[in-house]
Write a protein that holds these residues in place. Structure first.
Motif, PDB file in Angstrom:
ATOM      1  N   TRP A  74       0.791  -1.233   0.000  1.00  0.00           N
ATOM      2  CA  TRP A  74       0.000   0.000   0.000  1.00  0.00           C
ATOM      3  C   TRP A  74       0.825   1.286   0.000  1.00  0.00           C
ATOM      4  O   TRP A  74       0.281   2.366  -0.204  1.00  0.00           O
ATOM      5  CB  TRP A  74      -0.956   0.010   1.195  1.00  0.00           C
ATOM      6  N   CYS A  75       2.145   1.199   0.196  1.00  0.00           N
ATOM      7  CA  CYS A  75       2.959   2.412   0.236  1.00  0.00           C
ATOM      8  C   CYS A  75       2.855   3.289  -1.017  1.00  0.00           C
ATOM      9  O   CYS A  75       2.953   4.511  -0.909  1.00  0.00           O
ATOM     10  CB  CYS A  75       4.424   2.064   0.513  1.00  0.00           C
ATOM     11  N   PRO A  76       2.668   2.708  -2.219  1.00  0.00           N
ATOM     12  CA  PRO A  76       2.549   3.586  -3.394  1.00  0.00           C
ATOM     13  C   PRO A  76       1.393   4.589  -3.310  1.00  0.00           C
ATOM     14  O   PRO A  76       1.411   5.610  -3.996  1.00  0.00           O
ATOM     15  CB  PRO A  76       2.335   2.597  -4.552  1.00  0.00           C
ATOM     16  N   TYR A  77       0.400   4.311  -2.476  1.00  0.00           N
ATOM     17  CA  TYR A  77      -0.736   5.227  -2.316  1.00  0.00           C
ATOM     18  C   TYR A  77      -0.528   6.227  -1.180  1.00  0.00           C
ATOM     19  O   TYR A  77      -1.325   7.160  -1.032  1.00  0.00           O
ATOM     20  CB  TYR A  77      -2.011   4.439  -2.006  1.00  0.00           C
ATOM     21  N   ALA A  78       0.484   6.002  -0.345  1.00  0.00           N
ATOM     22  CA  ALA A  78       0.613   6.740   0.919  1.00  0.00           C
ATOM     23  C   ALA A  78       1.557   7.920   0.762  1.00  0.00           C
ATOM     24  O   ALA A  78       2.783   7.780   0.846  1.00  0.00           O
ATOM     25  CB  ALA A  78       1.097   5.803   2.027  1.00  0.00           C
ATOM     26  N   MET A  79       1.001   9.101   0.556  1.00  0.00           N
ATOM     27  CA  MET A  79       1.796  10.315   0.420  1.00  0.00           C
ATOM     28  C   MET A  79       1.674  11.143   1.690  1.00  0.00           C
ATOM     29  O   MET A  79       0.573  11.413   2.164  1.00  0.00           O
ATOM     30  CB  MET A  79       1.343  11.120  -0.799  1.00  0.00           C
ATOM     31  N   ALA A  80       2.828  11.530   2.217  1.00  0.00           N
ATOM     32  CA  ALA A  80       2.879  12.249   3.491  1.00  0.00           C
ATOM     33  C   ALA A  80       3.249  13.709   3.270  1.00  0.00           C
ATOM     34  O   ALA A  80       3.916  14.065   2.297  1.00  0.00           O
ATOM     35  CB  ALA A  80       3.900  11.587   4.412  1.00  0.00           C
ATOM     36  N   ASP A  81       2.804  14.555   4.191  1.00  0.00           N
ATOM     37  CA  ASP A  81       3.136  15.982   4.164  1.00  0.00           C
ATOM     38  C   ASP A  81       3.199  16.452   5.605  1.00  0.00           C
ATOM     39  O   ASP A  81       2.165  16.623   6.253  1.00  0.00           O
ATOM     40  CB  ASP A  81       2.071  16.751   3.378  1.00  0.00           C
ATOM     41  N   ASP A  82       4.421  16.653   6.120  1.00  0.00           N
ATOM     42  CA  ASP A  82       4.554  16.958   7.542  1.00  0.00           C
ATOM     43  C   ASP A  82       4.127  18.375   7.911  1.00  0.00           C
ATOM     44  O   ASP A  82       4.141  18.746   9.085  1.00  0.00           O
ATOM     45  CB  ASP A  82       5.978  16.679   8.041  1.00  0.00           C
ATOM     46  N   SER A  83       3.698  19.166   6.915  1.00  0.00           N
ATOM     47  CA  SER A  83       3.143  20.482   7.228  1.00  0.00           C
ATOM     48  C   SER A  83       1.658  20.394   7.586  1.00  0.00           C
ATOM     49  O   SER A  83       1.062  21.375   8.024  1.00  0.00           O
ATOM     50  CB  SER A  83       3.320  21.438   6.041  1.00  0.00           C
ATOM     51  N   ARG A  84       1.076  19.210   7.407  1.00  0.00           N
ATOM     52  CA  ARG A  84      -0.337  18.986   7.697  1.00  0.00           C
ATOM     53  C   ARG A  84      -0.479  17.975   8.825  1.00  0.00           C
ATOM     54  O   ARG A  84       0.422  17.181   9.089  1.00  0.00           O
ATOM     55  CB  ARG A  84      -1.063  18.449   6.458  1.00  0.00           C
ATOM     56  N   GLY A  85      -1.667  17.971   9.441  1.00  0.00           N
ATOM     57  CA  GLY A  85      -1.930  16.967  10.450  1.00  0.00           C
ATOM     58  C   GLY A  85      -1.989  15.580   9.844  1.00  0.00           C
ATOM     59  O   GLY A  85      -1.504  14.606  10.425  1.00  0.00           O
ATOM     60  N   TYR A  86      -2.578  15.505   8.657  1.00  0.00           N
ATOM     61  CA  TYR A  86      -2.680  14.236   7.949  1.00  0.00           C
ATOM     62  C   TYR A  86      -3.004  14.516   6.490  1.00  0.00           C
ATOM     63  O   TYR A  86      -3.428  15.621   6.139  1.00  0.00           O
ATOM     64  CB  TYR A  86      -3.753  13.325   8.563  1.00  0.00           C
ATOM     65  N   THR A  87      -2.799  13.520   5.646  1.00  0.00           N
ATOM     66  CA  THR A  87      -3.179  13.634   4.242  1.00  0.00           C
ATOM     67  C   THR A  87      -4.220  12.577   3.916  1.00  0.00           C
ATOM     68  O   THR A  87      -4.243  11.497   4.503  1.00  0.00           O
ATOM     69  CB  THR A  87      -1.969  13.447   3.305  1.00  0.00           C
ATOM     70  N   ARG A  88      -5.077  12.900   2.972  1.00  0.00           N
ATOM     71  CA  ARG A  88      -6.152  11.997   2.518  1.00  0.00           C
ATOM     72  C   ARG A  88      -5.808  11.534   1.105  1.00  0.00           C
ATOM     73  O   ARG A  88      -5.785  12.341   0.171  1.00  0.00           O
ATOM     74  CB  ARG A  88      -7.491  12.730   2.518  1.00  0.00           C
ATOM     75  N   ASN A  89      -5.528  10.246   0.970  1.00  0.00           N
ATOM     76  CA  ASN A  89      -5.046   9.706  -0.295  1.00  0.00           C
ATOM     77  C   ASN A  89      -6.061   8.699  -0.843  1.00  0.00           C
ATOM     78  O   ASN A  89      -6.297   7.650  -0.231  1.00  0.00           O
ATOM     79  CB  ASN A  89      -3.688   9.036  -0.078  1.00  0.00           C
ATOM     80  N   LEU A  90      -6.655   9.038  -1.987  1.00  0.00           N
ATOM     81  CA  LEU A  90      -7.700   8.199  -2.567  1.00  0.00           C
ATOM     82  C   LEU A  90      -7.114   6.936  -3.181  1.00  0.00           C
ATOM     83  O   LEU A  90      -6.176   6.998  -3.985  1.00  0.00           O
ATOM     84  CB  LEU A  90      -8.467   8.982  -3.627  1.00  0.00           C
ATOM     85  N   VAL A  91      -7.679   5.791  -2.797  1.00  0.00           N
ATOM     86  CA  VAL A  91      -7.281   4.499  -3.355  1.00  0.00           C
ATOM     87  C   VAL A  91      -8.329   3.990  -4.346  1.00  0.00           C
ATOM     88  O   VAL A  91      -7.999   3.487  -5.409  1.00  0.00           O
ATOM     89  CB  VAL A  91      -7.066   3.464  -2.228  1.00  0.00           C
ATOM     90  N   ASP A  92      -9.610   4.158  -3.993  1.00  0.00           N
ATOM     91  CA  ASP A  92     -10.671   3.620  -4.843  1.00  0.00           C
ATOM     92  C   ASP A  92     -11.955   4.410  -4.600  1.00  0.00           C
ATOM     93  O   ASP A  92     -12.299   4.695  -3.451  1.00  0.00           O
ATOM     94  CB  ASP A  92     -10.902   2.136  -4.532  1.00  0.00           C
ATOM     95  N   GLU A  93     -12.651   4.755  -5.678  1.00  0.00           N
ATOM     96  CA  GLU A  93     -13.901   5.511  -5.561  1.00  0.00           C
ATOM     97  C   GLU A  93     -15.120   4.609  -5.412  1.00  0.00           C
ATOM     98  O   GLU A  93     -16.223   5.106  -5.206  1.00  0.00           O
ATOM     99  CB  GLU A  93     -14.078   6.425  -6.769  1.00  0.00           C
TER     100      GLU A  93
END
Length: 209
Positions: free
Chosen positions: A64-83
């Motif tokens: 699942w790491c290919p979907y997991a993008m992090a941004d330490d300037s935010r509390g969390y990121t929302r990464n869409l895997v499937d609609e």
């Protein structure tokens, strides 16, 4: 903005069996449970089935790491895997160290959360008492470790999720599509409506804002 695609904690040989990707199978199982038209707000969806499917998956960050993008300037990121069917989306949330979400409800929907990496702290609060201006009251504090599955719904109160660790943490929730939620001020209980939360990435690709 610092965008980081998370890497697997352990670089290992990937067998042919692993390449079949149990994570993709989990995505398909969750879609099958929701069916062609139901969302996680629907009466015909058994939340226990969603939880069982998530519990049966043992996290493997090579999947699942290919979907997991992090941004330490935010509390969390929302990464869409499937609609999915358009009523419930499947996401990976990446939680920055030492940060978390605001206190929020779930728009009358179920929330089932699988911990893919790390440990997350969930703090639950009673719903504010009408228009009274007073601090939010804590109901419970739980620590959800890797591979745990947690459940939350509005009848249980409101909550905040935070990452108190030193590394990024990841979760996998089915998410309500095209609907918002309320966030709450800790000191006063005042609520504000958030009509829609955007995505940080879609299908492994950063969304340009």
């Amino acid at each position: 903005m610092t965008c980081t695609v998370l890497k697997p904690l352990q670089q290992q040989e990937t067998s042919d069996e692993t390449k079949t990707d149990r994570f993709d199978k989990l995505v398909e199982t969750l879609k099958d449970i929701l069916g062609p038209s139901s969302g996680i707000t629907s009466d015909d969806v058994d939340v226990g089935d969603l939880m069982d499917a998530m519990e049966q998956y043992t996290s493997d960050d090579r999947e699942w790491c290919p979907y997991a993008m992090a941004d330490d300037s935010r509390g969390y990121t929302r990464n869409l895997v499937d609609e999915g069917n358009g009523k419930s989306n499947l996401l990976i949330l990446v939680w920055s160290p030492g940060k978390g979400s605001p206190i929020h409800d779930h728009g009358n929907a179920h929330c089932v959360m699988k911990i893919l990496r790390g440990t997350l702290t969930e703090t639950r609060y009673d719903f504010p008492d009408g228009d009274r201006n007073k601090p939010m009251e804590i109901k419970s504090i739980s620590h959800h470790k890797e591979n745990a599955v947690a459940y939350m719904a509005d009848e249980l109160g409101v909550h905040r999720v935070s990452n108190e660790g030193s590394d990024f943490a990841c979760t996998r929730p089915p998410n309500v599509a095209k609907s918002g939620c309320h966030i709450f001020d800790l000191r006063s209980g005042k609520k504000s409506y958030v009509p829609k939360c955007g995505y940080y990435s879609r299908y492994g690709h950063l969304v340009k804002e």
